[in-house]
Structures are given as structure tokens and as C-alpha cells.
Design a protein around this motif. Structure first.
Motif, PDB file in Angstrom:
ATOM      1  N   ALA A 129       0.833  -1.208   0.000  1.00 50.74           N
ATOM      2  CA  ALA A 129       0.000   0.000   0.000  1.00 50.74           C
ATOM      3  C   ALA A 129       0.862   1.251   0.000  1.00 50.74           C
ATOM      4  O   ALA A 129       0.503   2.276  -0.600  1.00 50.74           O
ATOM      5  CB  ALA A 129      -0.936  -0.001   1.209  1.00 50.74           C
ATOM      6  N   GLN A 130       2.001   1.169   0.669  1.00 51.66           N
ATOM      7  CA  GLN A 130       2.913   2.312   0.684  1.00 51.66           C
ATOM      8  C   GLN A 130       3.477   2.570  -0.713  1.00 51.66           C
ATOM      9  O   GLN A 130       3.544   3.716  -1.168  1.00 51.66           O
ATOM     10  CB  GLN A 130       4.043   2.044   1.677  1.00 51.66           C
ATOM     11  CG  GLN A 130       4.876   3.259   2.030  1.00 51.66           C
ATOM     12  CD  GLN A 130       5.865   2.947   3.136  1.00 51.66           C
ATOM     13  OE1 GLN A 130       6.360   1.821   3.243  1.00 51.66           O
ATOM     14  NE2 GLN A 130       6.161   3.918   3.975  1.00 51.66           N
ATOM     15  N   LEU A 131       3.863   1.512  -1.402  1.00 52.95           N
ATOM     16  CA  LEU A 131       4.320   1.651  -2.776  1.00 52.95           C
ATOM     17  C   LEU A 131       3.198   2.174  -3.658  1.00 52.95           C
ATOM     18  O   LEU A 131       3.429   3.016  -4.541  1.00 52.95           O
ATOM     19  CB  LEU A 131       4.834   0.304  -3.289  1.00 52.95           C
ATOM     20  CG  LEU A 131       5.263   0.245  -4.763  1.00 52.95           C
ATOM     21  CD1 LEU A 131       6.319   1.298  -5.082  1.00 52.95           C
ATOM     22  CD2 LEU A 131       5.776  -1.155  -5.101  1.00 52.95           C
ATOM     23  N   LEU A 459      -3.778  -0.867 -11.597  1.00 50.01           N
ATOM     24  CA  LEU A 459      -2.910  -1.466 -10.587  1.00 50.01           C
ATOM     25  C   LEU A 459      -3.194  -0.902  -9.196  1.00 50.01           C
ATOM     26  O   LEU A 459      -3.020  -1.583  -8.176  1.00 50.01           O
ATOM     27  CB  LEU A 459      -1.449  -1.208 -10.962  1.00 50.01           C
ATOM     28  CG  LEU A 459      -0.365  -1.996 -10.237  1.00 50.01           C
ATOM     29  CD1 LEU A 459      -0.467  -3.491 -10.548  1.00 50.01           C
ATOM     30  CD2 LEU A 459       1.021  -1.492 -10.619  1.00 50.01           C
ATOM     31  N   LEU A 460      -3.659   0.344  -9.149  1.00 52.23           N
ATOM     32  CA  LEU A 460      -3.912   1.004  -7.869  1.00 52.23           C
ATOM     33  C   LEU A 460      -5.299   0.703  -7.309  1.00 52.23           C
ATOM     34  O   LEU A 460      -5.555   0.970  -6.125  1.00 52.23           O
ATOM     35  CB  LEU A 460      -3.763   2.523  -8.029  1.00 52.23           C
ATOM     36  CG  LEU A 460      -2.373   3.038  -8.413  1.00 52.23           C
ATOM     37  CD1 LEU A 460      -2.388   4.564  -8.556  1.00 52.23           C
ATOM     38  CD2 LEU A 460      -1.334   2.624  -7.386  1.00 52.23           C
ATOM     39  N   GLU A 461      -6.169   0.158  -8.112  1.00 50.17           N
ATOM     40  CA  GLU A 461      -7.556  -0.027  -7.701  1.00 50.17           C
ATOM     41  C   GLU A 461      -7.711  -0.798  -6.383  1.00 50.17           C
ATOM     42  O   GLU A 461      -8.505  -0.404  -5.521  1.00 50.17           O
ATOM     43  CB  GLU A 461      -8.329  -0.736  -8.823  1.00 50.17           C
ATOM     44  CG  GLU A 461      -9.821  -0.888  -8.578  1.00 50.17           C
ATOM     45  CD  GLU A 461     -10.556   0.441  -8.488  1.00 50.17           C
ATOM     46  OE1 GLU A 461     -11.628   0.476  -7.849  1.00 50.17           O
ATOM     47  OE2 GLU A 461     -10.052   1.447  -9.044  1.00 50.17           O
ATOM     48  N   PRO A 462      -6.950  -1.878  -6.145  1.00 48.67           N
ATOM     49  CA  PRO A 462      -7.120  -2.614  -4.876  1.00 48.67           C
ATOM     50  C   PRO A 462      -6.714  -1.812  -3.638  1.00 48.67           C
ATOM     51  O   PRO A 462      -7.053  -2.201  -2.521  1.00 48.67           O
ATOM     52  CB  PRO A 462      -6.202  -3.830  -5.047  1.00 48.67           C
ATOM     53  CG  PRO A 462      -5.992  -3.970  -6.520  1.00 48.67           C
ATOM     54  CD  PRO A 462      -6.013  -2.581  -7.048  1.00 48.67           C
ATOM     55  N   PHE A 463      -6.014  -0.697  -3.845  1.00 47.67           N
ATOM     56  CA  PHE A 463      -5.495   0.072  -2.713  1.00 47.67           C
ATOM     57  C   PHE A 463      -6.229   1.398  -2.522  1.00 47.67           C
ATOM     58  O   PHE A 463      -5.791   2.249  -1.749  1.00 47.67           O
ATOM     59  CB  PHE A 463      -3.999   0.351  -2.920  1.00 47.67           C
ATOM     60  CG  PHE A 463      -3.167  -0.875  -3.129  1.00 47.67           C
ATOM     61  CD1 PHE A 463      -2.709  -1.616  -2.043  1.00 47.67           C
ATOM     62  CD2 PHE A 463      -2.847  -1.301  -4.411  1.00 47.67           C
ATOM     63  CE1 PHE A 463      -1.948  -2.763  -2.242  1.00 47.67           C
ATOM     64  CE2 PHE A 463      -2.077  -2.444  -4.616  1.00 47.67           C
ATOM     65  CZ  PHE A 463      -1.637  -3.178  -3.530  1.00 47.67           C
ATOM     66  N   LYS A 464      -7.354   1.585  -3.192  1.00 44.23           N
ATOM     67  CA  LYS A 464      -8.002   2.893  -3.200  1.00 44.23           C
ATOM     68  C   LYS A 464      -8.445   3.341  -1.811  1.00 44.23           C
ATOM     69  O   LYS A 464      -8.552   4.543  -1.556  1.00 44.23           O
ATOM     70  CB  LYS A 464      -9.186   2.888  -4.170  1.00 44.23           C
ATOM     71  CG  LYS A 464     -10.295   1.899  -3.828  1.00 44.23           C
ATOM     72  CD  LYS A 464     -11.372   1.932  -4.908  1.00 44.23           C
ATOM     73  CE  LYS A 464     -12.490   0.939  -4.611  1.00 44.23           C
ATOM     74  NZ  LYS A 464     -13.532   0.963  -5.670  1.00 44.23           N
ATOM     75  N   GLU A 465      -8.682   2.398  -0.899  1.00 44.22           N
ATOM     76  CA  GLU A 465      -9.098   2.775   0.457  1.00 44.22           C
ATOM     77  C   GLU A 465      -7.911   3.167   1.336  1.00 44.22           C
ATOM     78  O   GLU A 465      -8.098   3.594   2.473  1.00 44.22           O
ATOM     79  CB  GLU A 465      -9.840   1.612   1.115  1.00 44.22           C
ATOM     80  CG  GLU A 465     -11.076   1.143   0.354  1.00 44.22           C
ATOM     81  CD  GLU A 465     -12.119   2.234   0.208  1.00 44.22           C
ATOM     82  OE1 GLU A 465     -12.235   3.072   1.137  1.00 44.22           O
ATOM     83  OE2 GLU A 465     -12.796   2.267  -0.843  1.00 44.22           O
TER      84      GLU A 465
END
Length: 475
Positions: A129-131, A459-465
Motif C-alpha cells: 500500500a505504501q508503494l 494497478l492502484l484499484e485494490p489500494f483505493k481505500e
């Protein structure tokens, strides 16, 4: 007994004392490590009980009630006496669990707790998530400056124009590769399982059970698979796999931050600089890119650490040798701590990058006349001129202008020379159009848009929260 201030009388790793996050530092703490060992012993006891060994509910309950209260002083004394860290903690756990003492670590080997603790508690892949946040910040930056022309550089010499946003997409491309590599390494990581001293499970056959052994112990740990074959340890290539993706990330961050440092020298881009920050103890006017320099420094360390698991895996003897242990205590922890630091620092940089369009524009004006010569030749040919005659005219004028720049320290006056030469009269009215920087950037803006929409944002979609976390550096 230590007195206040004693911690300043011995070496402390700067990775923890200065840079790493509290979360990552805790992940490699003694408390996290040894409470995980106790949980693994509890999982083992429960599995053995389920498979028919004479282990009681009271013994399991006793172990669970003492899973967190580790007596570190007793464990240290036990290790001094026994010269064995795992057995020191077996004895320490047994001391507070007298009823369960006979079945703690039953049938297991030290690597049951050592290797499995790394597998199930591996913290490095929790930093995805940091990346993702670093990628998100750079994507926003790339979109904002997708069509801002800037000098491209090859061999660190001025080359064809690109855009500020397109250049940052080169950084993003490497980071997205790192993201996929980290995800793959995380998904490939397995539970070492419970296979005894040489991996044959012979000790468990002596206990009268073995079927479904690893499955029963693995289930509470949320790893989908176990290694089907091991020696006493899991293959030390597992460590290579984990640390190689971190080293690759280190190479990416070093390249990005080197670019930022070069651009800071040109005064085109700067990292954040705080109101009371001091750039130099001797030169008060300086604004040194200390964050990018820190990333480069620590990235080199991260890349260098990969040599440890490579060498360790290559020198393992047969089913096991203990010369991996001390090395892994250092290289595994330092790799993940260092990766945590460079990611948090890079996130801080990308959240505050400053662009100076006027400086960029001045640099373009200085170099563009040379780069526009082909456009001038094409325009003259369209106006009825001879390509070879035009080429010779521009060659002579360009060398005269270059002499002014290099020998006299003056500005590039090629355009003034072109305007003053009657030969170029047919195209004088077109010069502003021919020299518009945006006509030199090709499809850079469209490339940025497509790359972000097709490769980065999905690629970022799973980390949107998890995107709203900002980084404030303490040092």
C-alpha cells in the motif's frame, strides 16, 4: 542494571533509531518474534491434539493465556546457559506453563518457529500500500504535467524535447514493475510446514501420526500452501526471492532520486524544503536535495544486501548448516527496514515535488534553436529552397552561434542570425510556429494518458481505500 542514558553508550542501528516506521520496527522486534513463536507452538499443540495425541484442552488454554507475557530477562539467562535461542524460549514458555511444559515444541525443530515466523509474519509485503501511494502521487504529478515541454537528456546532454509528465512516467513504469514483482513474491511465499529435523517427518511418525500434518498447522496462519519438500529449513532461495524484489525496488528508487537530484541542480524540479530546514552548515543559501540523497544512500545498501542471501543459499550443506542463522538475522531485517524507509521518504518527496516552468522554458529557449534546424530546413524546402544549400547555411550559422555560447559565454543567437540572413526571408513569418516547444514533444501527452489509464490506475484499484495516508518525516 542499565541506567537512563545507557542506550547512548552502545551502537544503535540508524535504520531503527533514525528512519524506519514504528510499524516496521515492531515487525522485527523481539516481542513480535517471540510471541509469534509462542503462537506457532500453540498451533502445533492444537494440530497434534486434533490428530489424536494426548494433549488436553487445559494445556492448550494454559499456553494461550501466556502467549504474550514473555519474560525476556529469563530467556536471556537461559540462552547464556544453553547457547540455543529456541530452547531458551521453550524453557521460558514452559516455566509459565508448567502443565503444558511436556508438549511444548513436541516433535518440532528450531526451524519450525524460525522459518515459519518469517513466512507468516513477513512484513515487507505489507508495504504494498505504501508503494501504491508513491505510484498514486507520481501518477497525479504525471497527469498534471503531461504536456509541459522540457529538455530531454541523453548522455546528460540536451536531446529532443519530452514533457515533465512523460519523464515521470518512466519512473512510474519501473515502480509498477516493482509492484507486480512484490505481489508475485508475496503470493509465492509458502508456509514452511512441520517436517522435523531433515524434512522427512520421521519424528511425527514416531509419535504415531503424520497425515494432514502441515494442513492442520497451516490453516490458522492464512497461507494457502506449504512447501511440499524441505530439508531442516525451507530452501534459502526463498530468501533470495524475497530480497531480490526489494533490491530491484532499491534500484528503481535510486534512479528516480538521482534524476531528481540532477534536475534540482538545473533548478527545474525540487523536493520539498521546509521553512526552517538548513541545506548546509557552511553555505546558508543552499537547498540540498537531502531526501533524494538519503534514498540513494539507503537504496545502495538495499541493493548490496542481496548478496547475503545469494551467498547463503549457495553454501548450504546437504539438509542444513547453521552458518545461515546470524547472517539472516541481519540481512532479512535490514532489507525490509531499508525498503520501508526509502518508500516512506519517496512518498514524502512525491507529495511535495515543486516544478519551475519558467526555468524549464529558459533552458528550452537556450537549446531549441539547434534542435529546430531540421524543421527550418523542411520549411525552406517547402518554400522552394534547395535542401543542400539550406543545410550548409544553417551549419555555418549554427557553428557561429555555438562559438558565442562556448567561447564567449553568451546566449544562443542562432535565431537572430537566421532572421538577419536574407536567404531565410521566405519562412520568417513561420518561425514562431516552427519554434513552438509543443511541436517538438511528439505524442508524449497521449502516451502519458494511455499509460496511466491502462497500466497505472488499474494497478492502484485494490489500494483505493489506503490512499489518504500522508508521510511526514521526523528527520
Amino acid at each position: 542494571m542499565d541506567t537512563p542514558g545507557d542506550e547512548f553508550m552502545k551502537y544503535r542501528s540508524p535504520l531503527v533509531s533514525r528512519y524506519a516506521s514504528k510499524e516496521m520496527s515492531y515487525n522485527f522486534s523481539d516481542r513480535k518474534k517471540f510471541t509469534t513463536w509462542r503462537k506457532l507452538w500453540i498451533y502445533l499443540a492444537k494440530a497434534e491434539k486434533a490428530l489424536g495425541l494426548p494433549i488436553t484442552d487445559a494445556q492448550v488454554a494454559e499456553m494461550e493465556s501466556h502467549a504474550e507475557d514473555v519474560d525476556f530477562a529469563m530467556a536471556a539467562e537461559e540462552e547464556k546457559r544453553l547457547r540455543h535461542d529456541v530452547m531458551a524460549h521453550v524453557h521460558t514458555f514452559a516455566h509459565c506453563c508448567p502443565t503444558a511444559a511436556p508438549i511444548i515444541h513436541l516433535g518440532a525443530t528450531s526451524c519450525y518457529v524460525g522459518d515459519n515466523t518469517f513466512c507468516i509474519g513477513n512484513p515487507g509485503f505489507s508495504r504494498l500500500a505504501q508503494l501504491a501511494r508513491v505510484i498514486d502521487r507520481l501518477a497525479t504529478f504525471a497527469e498534471k504535467y503531461a504536456d509541459l515541454p522540457t529538455l530531454g537528456f541523453t548522455h546528460y546532454q540536451p536531446a529532443q524535447l519530452t514533457t515533465v509528465g512523460k519523464r515521470s512516467c518512466l519512473w512510474l513504469q519501473d515502480l509498477t514493475m516493482d509492484m507486480r514483482n512484490l505481489q508475485r513474491a508475496r503470493d509465492d511465499l509458502r508456509f514452511r510446514g512441520v517436517k522435523g529435523t531433515t524434512g522427512t517427518q520421521a519424528s511425527f511418525l514416531q509419535c504415531g501420526y503424520v497425515l494432514a500434518r502441515s494442513r492442520h498447522v497451516r490453516m490458522p496462519i492464512c497461507l494457502s500452501r506449504a512447501y511440499l519438500v524441505t530439508g531442516q529449513t525451507y530452501s534459502r532461495k526463498v530468501d533470495i526471492d524475497s530480497l531480490s524484489v526489494l533490491a530491484s525496488l532499491g534500484a528503481t528508487v535510486h534512479k528516480i532520486c538521482t534524476d531528481i537530484r540532477l534536475l534540482a541542480n538545473l533548478k527545474e524540479i525540487e523536493e520539498p524544503f521546509e521553512k526552517e530546514q538548513i541545506g548546509s552548515s557552511a553555505m546558508p543559501y543552499k537547498r540540498n536535495p537531502m531526501r533524494a540523497e538519503r534514498c540513494c544512500s539507503l537504496s545502495r545498501h538495499l541493493v548490496a544486501l542481496l548478496s547475503d542471501p545469494l551467498q547463503t543459499a549457495s553454501v548450504q550443506w546437504l539438509e542444513r548448516t547453521l552458518d545461515d542463522s546470524a547472517n539472516r538475522r541481519i540481512s532479512l531485517a535490514e532489507s525490509f527496514l531499508t525498503a520501508d524507509i526509502i518508500l516512506s521518504t519517496l512518498q514524502n518527496i512525491t507529495e511535495g515535488l515543486v516544478v519551475y516552468p519558467k526555468v524549464i522554458e529558459r533552458h528550452i529557449r537556450h537549446e531549441l534553436p539547434f534542435m529546430a534546424t531540421e524543421n527550418l530546413i523542411m520549411a525552406m524546402v517547402k518554400a522552394g529552397g534547395n535542401r543542400q544549400d539550406c543545410h550548409e547555411k544553417i551549419r555555418v550559422l549554427s557553428q557561429q552561434a555555438a562559438a558565442v555560447v562556448k567561447q564567449e559565454g553568451g546566449d544562443n543567437d542562432l535565431l537572430a542570425r537566421v532572421k538577419a540572413d536574407p536567404y531565410f526571408a521566405p519562412i520568417l513569418g513561420e518561425l514562431d510556429t516552427l519554434l513552438d516547444p509543443k511541436t517538438f514533444i511528439g505524442r508524449a501527452p497521449q502516451q502519458v494518458s494511455r499509460f496511466l489509464s491502462e497500466e497505472v490506475y488499474p494497478l492502484l484499484e485494490p489500494f483505493k481505500e489506503k490512499m489518504n495516508v500522508k508521510i511526514e518525516l521526523e528527520l
